[in-house]
Every structure is written in C-alpha cells, then in structure tokens.
Design a protein around this motif. Structure first.
Motif, PDB file in Angstrom:
ATOM      1  N   LEU A 139       0.820  -1.204   0.000  1.00 25.60           N
ATOM      2  CA  LEU A 139       0.000   0.000   0.000  1.00 25.60           C
ATOM      3  C   LEU A 139       0.859   1.261   0.000  1.00 25.60           C
ATOM      4  N   CYS A 140       2.001   1.212   0.693  1.00 32.21           N
ATOM      5  CA  CYS A 140       2.913   2.356   0.664  1.00 32.21           C
ATOM      6  C   CYS A 140       3.361   2.638  -0.766  1.00 32.21           C
ATOM      7  N   ARG A 141       3.722   1.581  -1.490  1.00 33.40           N
ATOM      8  CA  ARG A 141       4.155   1.768  -2.882  1.00 33.40           C
ATOM      9  C   ARG A 141       3.013   2.301  -3.735  1.00 33.40           C
ATOM     10  N   ARG A 142       1.825   1.741  -3.546  1.00 37.14           N
ATOM     11  CA  ARG A 142       0.694   2.110  -4.396  1.00 37.14           C
ATOM     12  C   ARG A 142       0.229   3.543  -4.139  1.00 37.14           C
ATOM     13  N   LEU A 143       0.332   3.976  -2.886  1.00 36.56           N
ATOM     14  CA  LEU A 143      -0.191   5.280  -2.525  1.00 36.56           C
ATOM     15  C   LEU A 143       0.896   6.349  -2.410  1.00 36.56           C
ATOM     16  N   GLY A 144       2.129   5.985  -2.770  1.00 35.18           N
ATOM     17  CA  GLY A 144       3.200   6.970  -2.779  1.00 35.18           C
ATOM     18  C   GLY A 144       3.705   7.364  -1.408  1.00 35.18           C
ATOM     19  N   VAL A 145       3.607   6.456  -0.423  1.00 34.79           N
ATOM     20  CA  VAL A 145       4.110   6.721   0.924  1.00 34.79           C
ATOM     21  C   VAL A 145       5.544   6.207   1.011  1.00 34.79           C
ATOM     22  N   ASP A 146       6.459   7.056   1.386  1.00 37.03           N
ATOM     23  CA  ASP A 146       7.881   6.705   1.431  1.00 37.03           C
ATOM     24  C   ASP A 146       8.158   5.794   2.624  1.00 37.03           C
ATOM     25  N   ASN A 147       8.508   4.545   2.348  1.00 37.41           N
ATOM     26  CA  ASN A 147       8.862   3.603   3.421  1.00 37.41           C
ATOM     27  C   ASN A 147      10.259   3.033   3.218  1.00 37.41           C
ATOM     28  N   ALA A 148      11.123   3.807   2.554  1.00 40.12           N
ATOM     29  CA  ALA A 148      12.469   3.329   2.259  1.00 40.12           C
ATOM     30  C   ALA A 148      13.264   3.062   3.536  1.00 40.12           C
ATOM     31  N   HIS A 149      12.912   3.740   4.627  1.00 44.26           N
ATOM     32  CA  HIS A 149      13.633   3.586   5.882  1.00 44.26           C
ATOM     33  C   HIS A 149      13.122   2.408   6.701  1.00 44.26           C
ATOM     34  N   ARG A 150      12.157   1.654   6.168  1.00 44.74           N
ATOM     35  CA  ARG A 150      11.593   0.526   6.911  1.00 44.74           C
ATOM     36  C   ARG A 150      12.355  -0.754   6.567  1.00 44.74           C
ATOM     37  N   GLN A 151      13.404  -1.019   7.306  1.00 39.90           N
ATOM     38  CA  GLN A 151      14.180  -2.235   7.098  1.00 39.90           C
ATOM     39  C   GLN A 151      13.643  -3.382   7.941  1.00 39.90           C
TER      40      GLN A 151
END
Length: 236
Positions: A139-151
């Motif tokens: 959902l983050c990818r689909r809605l443009g929410v930046d979750n790059a820091h979620r390891q």
C-alpha cells in the motif's frame, strides 16, 4: 473525531500458543490530522520468540529484559486509546493479542471493543483494491508513501506509515475542500429553494482573470476527485 493508529509486534503469530506483545506503537489523529501525541512502549514478554519472529522485528530477549511487562503500562495505554477510533491493519491479529494482554493484566480491564471502535484498514484496502496485494509495504508503494527507511518491522514506525496509508485510502470530500464551510447555528432551520424549471437562468459576466482562477480550481478538484460530475452537465 479522535483516531489512534495502532500497531504491535509480538513473539509469534498466535496468542493462543502463548505468544505475547513485545512492542506497542500508537499515533493520535484528531479530525484526520496528527496531533504529535504518540504512545510507544517496548515490553518484556516472559516467553521466547517463535522461529522467524525475532528476525522480523530485530528485537531480542536481552534488549527486552529490563523493559516493563504489559501490566505495568496497561493504565497508561488505556488512557491513551480510551474513546478513540482505533485504526489497525489486519485488526483481528492485534486485537486478539491486546485483548489477551488485557485479560492477563486483570479481567476488570475488559477488551478493546469496550473502550473503542475499531477500523480495519486491511478490509478497507481489499474493498478498494480487490485481488491485489494489500500489505502495508504494498500500500505504501501504491499510494506513494515513502517507506524506504523501513528495514525491520517496528510498531511506532509502522503506525506512522499506516497513518499516511489510511489517509490515502480514505481520501474524500474533506481532502478536496468541501468541508471548509463553517457549520451554522445548531438551531438554524433548513432553507429550501424552489427552482422554476421554466424560468430563464441568469447570465453573469465574469472577468477574464476570475474565469482563469475558476478553471484552475476546477482542474485541482478534477485531479483530486478523479472524476468531476459537472463535466457531464451541458449548457441549455
């Protein structure tokens, strides 16, 4: 309206098998806006992690050894969520674990449903995107929410990401701007206008700069709403 976006991390997949909550993260929203208030606690579980669960969270029993048990933070936790609408992704999982923790802390604490309404964002996502992956990452990818820091999975980080995802999932008229008008007095009567279909509609002369501003506003509404019903109206 007060909402609390909530997430937990646990020692395994089933509280029925003795697994416990090791982290709680909550983010408070009022009128769909973050207030800056959060609740975040690590908890000592008094049990071991199931295989694989420790790798998901990065938490260890050594790290949790000096943390409070749930019973020590239960009153603070309940005070934070009391009366709110809880927004939880795959709510049955977290609610099951937290209701179990409340029982273990004392039957007088009741259940989450005794204190809050519960909104499952996973069910919302499945209705909006049927047949697609609806994990938090998807959902983050689909809605443009930046979750790059979620390891790794973390309760507070995931609650913060879910808050952004939830706003994206439930975007409606309030994001478009239709809720901007101030409400009238509570005792004000409704005013009903009767329109005469045979009466010619008045023509209003609009200055070019006003017309351009109007068109720009309509373009913004079309972009946010995805469809503008007024575009289907023809001039008679």
């Amino acid at each position: 309206m007060r909402q609390v976006i909530l997430d937990t991390e646990t020692t395994g997949l089933s509280w029925e098998r003795g697994n416990r909550v090791v982290e709680i993260g909550c983010v408070e929203f009022v009128e769909r806006r973050p207030t800056g208030r959060t609740f975040h606690r690590y908890l000592k579980p008094d049990c071991v992690f199931e295989p694989g669960a420790q790798e998901v969270t990065g938490l260890t029993l050594e790290f949790l050894a000096d943390k409070p048990v749930f019973a020590e933070v239960v009153d603070e936790f309940l005070a934070f969520i009391d009366g709110a609408e809880l927004v939880i992704h795959n709510a049955a999982f977290d609610v099951g674990f937290l209701d179990n923790e409340l029982r273990l802390a004392g039957a007088h604490h009741g259940s989450l449903a005794d204190r809050c309404t519960i909104e499952d964002s996973l069910l919302l996502a499945r209705r909006r995107y049927p047949g697609q992956r609806n994990s938090l990452d998807a959902l983050c990818r689909r809605l443009g929410v930046d979750n790059a820091h979620r390891q790794l999975h973390g309760a507070l980080l995931d609650a913060q990401l879910l808050a952004e995802v939830y706003i994206g999932l439930t975007s409606g008229q309030e994001e478009i701007g239709f809720d901007a008008a101030e409400p009238g007095p509570a005792d004000a009567g409704a005013i009903v206008f009767q329109l005469d279909a045979h009466r010619p509609r008045p023509r209003v002369e609009v200055a070019p700069d006003e017309f351009a501003a109007h068109e720009a506003r309509l373009a913004t509404l079309r972009k946010r709403a995805g469809q503008a019903v007024w575009d289907d109206v023809t001039d008679e």
